[in-house]
Write a protein that holds these residues in place. Structure first.
Motif, PDB file in Angstrom:
ATOM      1  N   PHE A 272       0.859  -1.186   0.000  1.00  0.00           N
ATOM      2  CA  PHE A 272       0.000   0.000   0.000  1.00  0.00           C
ATOM      3  C   PHE A 272       0.892   1.232   0.000  1.00  0.00           C
ATOM      4  CE2 PHE A 272      -2.396   3.336   2.250  1.00  0.00           C
ATOM      5  CZ  PHE A 272      -3.549   3.368   1.491  1.00  0.00           C
ATOM      6  N   GLN A 273       0.598   2.193  -0.880  1.00  0.00           N
ATOM      7  CA  GLN A 273       1.461   3.372  -1.006  1.00  0.00           C
ATOM      8  C   GLN A 273       0.839   4.645  -0.442  1.00  0.00           C
ATOM      9  OE1 GLN A 273       3.773   1.807  -5.043  1.00  0.00           O
ATOM     10  NE2 GLN A 273       2.978   3.880  -4.999  1.00  0.00           N
ATOM     11  N   ARG A 274      -0.432   4.888  -0.732  1.00  0.00           N
ATOM     12  CA  ARG A 274      -1.081   6.100  -0.219  1.00  0.00           C
ATOM     13  C   ARG A 274      -2.594   5.948  -0.332  1.00  0.00           C
ATOM     14  NH1 ARG A 274      -3.343   9.129  -4.154  1.00  0.00           N
ATOM     15  NH2 ARG A 274      -2.522   8.931  -6.286  1.00  0.00           N
ATOM     16  N   PRO A 275      -3.357   6.733   0.449  1.00  0.00           N
ATOM     17  CA  PRO A 275      -4.819   6.681   0.342  1.00  0.00           C
ATOM     18  C   PRO A 275      -5.312   7.356  -0.937  1.00  0.00           C
ATOM     19  CG  PRO A 275      -4.092   7.652   2.428  1.00  0.00           C
ATOM     20  CD  PRO A 275      -2.897   7.585   1.545  1.00  0.00           C
ATOM     21  N   GLN A 276      -6.580   7.101  -1.269  1.00  0.00           N
ATOM     22  CA  GLN A 276      -7.231   7.773  -2.390  1.00  0.00           C
ATOM     23  C   GLN A 276      -7.285   9.274  -2.126  1.00  0.00           C
ATOM     24  OE1 GLN A 276     -10.894   6.314  -4.706  1.00  0.00           O
ATOM     25  NE2 GLN A 276     -11.799   7.605  -3.158  1.00  0.00           N
ATOM     26  N   GLU A 277      -7.067  10.050  -3.189  1.00  0.00           N
ATOM     27  CA  GLU A 277      -7.096  11.509  -3.071  1.00  0.00           C
ATOM     28  C   GLU A 277      -8.016  12.103  -4.129  1.00  0.00           C
ATOM     29  OE1 GLU A 277      -3.281  13.466  -2.947  1.00  0.00           O
ATOM     30  OE2 GLU A 277      -2.302  11.642  -2.205  1.00  0.00           O
ATOM     31  N   THR A 278      -8.412  13.370  -3.895  1.00  0.00           N
ATOM     32  CA  THR A 278      -9.127  14.153  -4.897  1.00  0.00           C
ATOM     33  C   THR A 278      -8.171  15.217  -5.421  1.00  0.00           C
ATOM     34  OG1 THR A 278     -11.286  13.804  -3.871  1.00  0.00           O
ATOM     35  CG2 THR A 278     -11.056  15.735  -5.280  1.00  0.00           C
ATOM     36  N   PHE A 279      -8.111  15.367  -6.757  1.00  0.00           N
ATOM     37  CA  PHE A 279      -7.177  16.299  -7.378  1.00  0.00           C
ATOM     38  C   PHE A 279      -7.939  17.465  -8.007  1.00  0.00           C
ATOM     39  CE2 PHE A 279      -3.408  13.865  -6.768  1.00  0.00           C
ATOM     40  CZ  PHE A 279      -3.843  12.554  -6.718  1.00  0.00           C
ATOM     41  N   ALA A 280      -7.343  18.657  -7.947  1.00  0.00           N
ATOM     42  CA  ALA A 280      -7.975  19.851  -8.491  1.00  0.00           C
ATOM     43  C   ALA A 280      -7.835  19.949  -9.999  1.00  0.00           C
ATOM     44  CB  ALA A 280      -7.367  21.099  -7.838  1.00  0.00           C
ATOM     45  N   SER A 281      -6.877  19.229 -10.579  1.00  0.00           N
ATOM     46  CA  SER A 281      -6.671  19.293 -12.022  1.00  0.00           C
ATOM     47  C   SER A 281      -6.051  17.997 -12.508  1.00  0.00           C
ATOM     48  CB  SER A 281      -5.759  20.460 -12.381  1.00  0.00           C
ATOM     49  OG  SER A 281      -4.431  20.204 -11.945  1.00  0.00           O
TER      50      SER A 281
END
Length: 321
Positions: A272-281
Motif C-alpha cells: 500500500f502506497q497512499r490513500p485515495q485523493e481528490t485532485f484539483a486538475s
C-alpha cells in the motif's frame, strides 16, 4: 484433483478419503495447517486426501466478502495436493440436519470418510462440530483430529484478520496470514479510457464479491492466463464525481500496451502506497500518478523510469488512474 458436488451415489474411488472439513475461502495458513493434518492421516491410511466444503452456510450469519473466488480457491487447493474436492450443494433438507445426522448421512454414508481434520471452533449447528465428530467417529469407525492453528489462531479468526488487514491498507499483514499476497482476479472491462489518453492505460477489474481493501494506490504484480507476470501500480476506489460508485481495481501495467479487454487477470496487492485523493486538475493528478509509478517500481525492485511530460490542464477529477 477431482471435483464432486454431491455426496450421494459416489463410486468407490470417490469415497474413503481422509478429509479436511470447513470453509476454505482464502486458503490461508490456518487452512494449510488443517489440510496438512488431513494429509498426514491420508498417508497413514493410504487413502486419498480430500477437502469438504459446503456451498450453503449451515449457520445463520452475515455472508462475509470473499478472499478468493471459487476458481482461485480450487487452484490453491490443487497446489496443496488435494485429490478429491467435495463442494457440496446443500439442499434445504440436508441443511436442516442436526450435527449427528449430517455426519452420519453425508460424511459416513455418503463420503465414507476414514479421517476428519477440523478446527474446534467451527460451527455445523449448536454445540460445535468437534464433539459430534468424536462421538460419531467412535460409533462409525473414523478418526478425528483438531487443528492447532497456533500463531494464526483458529481458522475463522484468521479469515477475519485477513479481511481487517486489507481494510486497513496492510496487504503485508494479509500476505503473512495467507502465505502469499492477496490477489484480485477478474475480467478486464472497458472504462472511460482516461488513463490511456493521458499516457498510462489501466486494466479495469470490478471488485465484485471480494473484500474491499482500503481505497488508494498499491504496488502490484499481475498474472495472465498464459503465464506472463507484469509489475504495475494500481488504484482501488470509486469516482463519485462521474457517478461511478462501484469499487474498481485500475492497474497500470508497466512497459505494456497490448489490448487485453475481455481477458482474465489476477493482480497481487504487494504494498500500500497512499490513500485515495481528490485532485484539483489533471496536471496534478498526472504528476502524482508518475510519482506513484516511481514508488511502485522502487518497492518492486525495478529500474526507475524517467518521468513523462504532463498533458494540458483539464477539469477536476477524483481518481489517479
Amino acid at each position: 484433483m477431482k471435483i464432486l458436488r454431491d455426496w450421494r451415489r459416489l463410486t468407490p474411488d470417490d469415497r474413503g478419503a481422509a478429509i479436511a472439513f470447513g470453509d476454505f475461502d482464502g486458503v490461508h495458513q490456518g487452512h494449510v495447517q488443517l489440510i496438512a493434518a488431513a494429509a498426514a492421516a491420508a498417508r497413514a491410511f493410504r487413502t486419498p486426501l480430500g477437502v469438504v466444503s459446503c456451498a450453503s452456510p449451515r449457520q445463520d450469519a452475515d455472508v462475509q466478502p470473499c478472499l478468493t473466488t471459487p476458481d482461485q480457491t480450487i487452484r490453491r487447493l490443487q497446489a496443496l495436493g488435494v485429490d478429491l474436492l467435495y463442494l457440496l450443494d446443500m439442499d434445504a433438507q440436508a441443511a436442516d440436519l442436526g450435527n449427528d445426522d449430517f455426519i452420519r448421512e453425508v460424511l459416513v454414508d455418503g463420503l465414507g470418510v476414514r479421517h476428519v481434520a477440523t478446527e474446534g471452533g467451527m460451527g455445523l449447528g449448536p454445540g460445535g462440530v468437534l464433539g459430534a465428530l468424536r462421538r460419531c467417529g467412535a460409533a462409525f469407525g473414523f478418526t478425528v483430529s483438531e487443528s492447532d492453528a497456533g500463531a494464526h489462531q483458529d481458522v475463522s479468526t484468521c479469515s477475519a484478520r485477513v479481511r481487517e488487514a486489507l481494510r486497513r491498507g496492510r496487504p503485508d499483514e494479509a500476505a503473512a496470514m495467507l502465505g502469499r499476497p492477496f490477489a484480485i482476479e477478474g475480467v478486464v472491462q472497458h472504462g472511460r479510457k482516461l488513463g490511456r489518453r493521458l499516457g498510462f492505460p489501466t486494466a479495469n477489474v470490478p471488485l465484485g464479491d471480494y473484500v474491499t481493501p482500503r481505497f488508494g494506490v498499491y504496488a502490484t504484480r499481475t498474472r495472465f492466463e498464459d503465464g506472463r507476470q507484469l509489475p504495475g501500480v494500481a488504484h482501488i476506489g470509486v469516482n463519485p464525481t462521474t457517478g461511478e460508485v462501484a469499487p474498481v481495481l485500475e492497474v497500470w501495467l508497466f512497459d505494456f500496451a497490448d489490448d487485453i479487454y475481455g481477458q482474465t487477470i489476477e493482480t497481487d496487492l504487494v504494498a500500500f502506497q497512499r490513500p485515495q485523493e481528490t485532485f484539483a486538475s489533471v496536471d496534478a493528478m498526472v504528476e502524482q500518478v508518475h510519482l506513484d509509478a516511481a514508488e511502485a517500481r522502487r518497492r518492486l525492485g525495478l529500474t526507475p523510469c524517467p518521468p513523462l511530460a504532463a498533458p494540458p490542464a483539464q477539469s477536476r477529477i477524483d481518481r489517479p488512474a
